[in-house]
Design a protein around this motif. Structure first.
Motif, PDB file in Angstrom:
ATOM      1  N   UNK A  24     -15.292  -8.957   4.248  1.00 56.60           N
ATOM      2  CA  UNK A  24     -14.215  -9.672   4.904  1.00 56.60           C
ATOM      3  C   UNK A  24     -13.046  -9.972   3.997  1.00 56.60           C
ATOM      4  N   UNK A  52       0.832  -1.204   0.000  1.00 55.04           N
ATOM      5  CA  UNK A  52       0.000   0.000   0.000  1.00 55.04           C
ATOM      6  C   UNK A  52       0.868   1.256   0.000  1.00 55.04           C
ATOM      7  N   UNK A  63     -12.944  -2.127   8.025  1.00 52.61           N
ATOM      8  CA  UNK A  63     -12.983  -3.073   6.920  1.00 52.61           C
ATOM      9  C   UNK A  63     -14.431  -3.449   6.685  1.00 52.61           C
ATOM     10  N   UNK A 109      -9.618   4.831   6.908  1.00 52.54           N
ATOM     11  CA  UNK A 109      -9.253   5.403   8.198  1.00 52.54           C
ATOM     12  C   UNK A 109     -10.092   6.622   8.544  1.00 52.54           C
ATOM     13  N   UNK A 167      -9.802  -1.709  13.170  1.00 53.98           N
ATOM     14  CA  UNK A 167      -8.409  -1.719  13.583  1.00 53.98           C
ATOM     15  C   UNK A 167      -8.110  -0.395  14.270  1.00 53.98           C
ATOM     16  N   UNK A 201     -16.809  -5.553   9.071  1.00 53.14           N
ATOM     17  CA  UNK A 201     -16.283  -6.866   9.401  1.00 53.14           C
ATOM     18  C   UNK A 201     -15.250  -6.771  10.510  1.00 53.14           C
ATOM     19  N   UNK A 202     -14.470  -5.710  10.481  1.00 51.42           N
ATOM     20  CA  UNK A 202     -13.459  -5.522  11.511  1.00 51.42           C
ATOM     21  C   UNK A 202     -13.143  -4.045  11.692  1.00 51.42           C
ATOM     22  N   UNK A 222      -5.009 -11.194   6.629  1.00 54.00           N
ATOM     23  CA  UNK A 222      -5.888 -10.145   7.136  1.00 54.00           C
ATOM     24  C   UNK A 222      -5.255  -8.790   6.838  1.00 54.00           C
ATOM     25  N   UNK A 223      -6.068  -7.774   6.902  1.00 53.37           N
ATOM     26  CA  UNK A 223      -5.637  -6.488   6.365  1.00 53.37           C
ATOM     27  C   UNK A 223      -4.889  -5.641   7.377  1.00 53.37           C
ATOM     28  N   UNK A 280     -11.804  -7.520   1.978  1.00 54.40           N
ATOM     29  CA  UNK A 280     -11.258  -6.231   1.555  1.00 54.40           C
ATOM     30  C   UNK A 280      -9.742  -6.241   1.675  1.00 54.40           C
ATOM     31  N   UNK A 281      -9.117  -5.533   0.795  1.00 54.61           N
ATOM     32  CA  UNK A 281      -7.664  -5.461   0.820  1.00 54.61           C
ATOM     33  C   UNK A 281      -7.188  -4.160   1.432  1.00 54.61           C
ATOM     34  N   UNK A 282      -8.112  -3.307   1.834  1.00 56.52           N
ATOM     35  CA  UNK A 282      -7.671  -2.033   2.362  1.00 56.52           C
ATOM     36  C   UNK A 282      -8.587  -1.592   3.481  1.00 56.52           C
ATOM     37  N   UNK A 283      -8.031  -0.702   4.323  1.00 53.49           N
ATOM     38  CA  UNK A 283      -8.780  -0.109   5.399  1.00 53.49           C
ATOM     39  C   UNK A 283      -9.129   1.330   5.039  1.00 53.49           C
ATOM     40  N   UNK A 305       0.097   5.169   1.252  1.00 53.65           N
ATOM     41  CA  UNK A 305      -0.802   6.117   1.883  1.00 53.65           C
ATOM     42  C   UNK A 305      -0.133   7.492   1.869  1.00 53.65           C
TER      43      UNK A 305
END
Lengths: 111, 112
Positions: free
Chosen positions: B95, A34, B91, B102, B32, B29-30, A97-98, B97-100, A36
């Motif tokens: 479940x 990634x 996310x 923010x 962080x 789903x999550x 997981x991400x 997903x490749x990105x968050x 950002x």
């Protein structure tokens, strides 16, 4: 253990000049990668992500581009920088997981 | 869509408690949580999964209310080292997903 290297740490570039930021990951295979960007005092904006070599997804239209020439190498580029490109650029990786693991970042100032 | 964090900033004395909230308009789903100290990269604190338990990192804990699409970060007996900007990343429900995505961050300052 996995490590992520990002360079340079700081960069001052004139408007209209090209840009190349590099990021490499060690200790893992086929990571998600990634880029950002964080403007001063702001949140984290996803620019690009990659799930494999040559596979790039762009989240924000801009004059930046990304490439992944090798499994653990991610490059952020621009042909002509704008003043608005100034910011803190962060490379990150994840596996499965991400959960993101960030590099130390590059502070770019476009003058 | 970007999750909404509140408050934007909080100042407290060493030993006091604080709560930071993260709210999303879509099913999650999550969630962080990351902490970023000035001039440094964000550091992962914990992940909360749908259907999972409350998590803890030292004296920092977090909860995830799936129905309300909200997460809260609890900082108990805060230490000077807790100062920094806290970000939640969300996310989506797939479940996969490749990105968050923010939030805009909460700046926490702990004074002696």
């Amino acid at each position: 253990s996995q490590t992520i290297h990002q360079w340079p740490a700081t960069l001052v570039q004139p408007v209209g000049s090209p840009l190349s930021l590099e990021c490499t990951v060690e200790g893992t295979s086929n990571p998600n990668l990634y880029w950002y960007r964080q403007a001063a005092g702001r949140g984290l904006q996803l620019l690009f992500y990659s799930v494999g070599i040559g596979q790039i997804s762009s989240e924000v239209p801009q004059n930046l581009s990304a490439s992944r020439p090798q499994d653990r190498q991610f490059i952020l580029s621009s042909k002509k920088l704008l003043l608005s490109d100034s910011g803190f650029y962060l490379c990150a990786w994840s596996a499965g997981r991400v959960t993101l693991h960030f590099g130390n970042g590059t502070r770019l100032t476009v003058t | 869509q970007q999750p909404v964090q509140s408050p934007q900033a909080v100042i407290l004395r060493e030993g006091e408690d604080a709560v930071i909230n993260c709210s999303s308009s879509k099913a999650l789903y999550s969630v962080h949580w990351y902490r970023q100290k000035h001039g440094e990269a964000p550091v992962f604190l914990m992940i909360l999964l749908k259907g999972g338990e409350q998590m803890r990192h030292e004296k920092i804990s977090a909860s995830f209310n799936e129905k309300k699409q909200q997460s809260s970060l609890y900082l108990t007996a805060s230490q000077l080292s807790y100062s920094g900007t806290y970000f939640c990343g969300t996310e989506g429900m797939s479940g996969s997903a490749r990105q968050l995505t923010f939030g805009s961050g909460t700046q926490l300052t702990v004074l002696p």
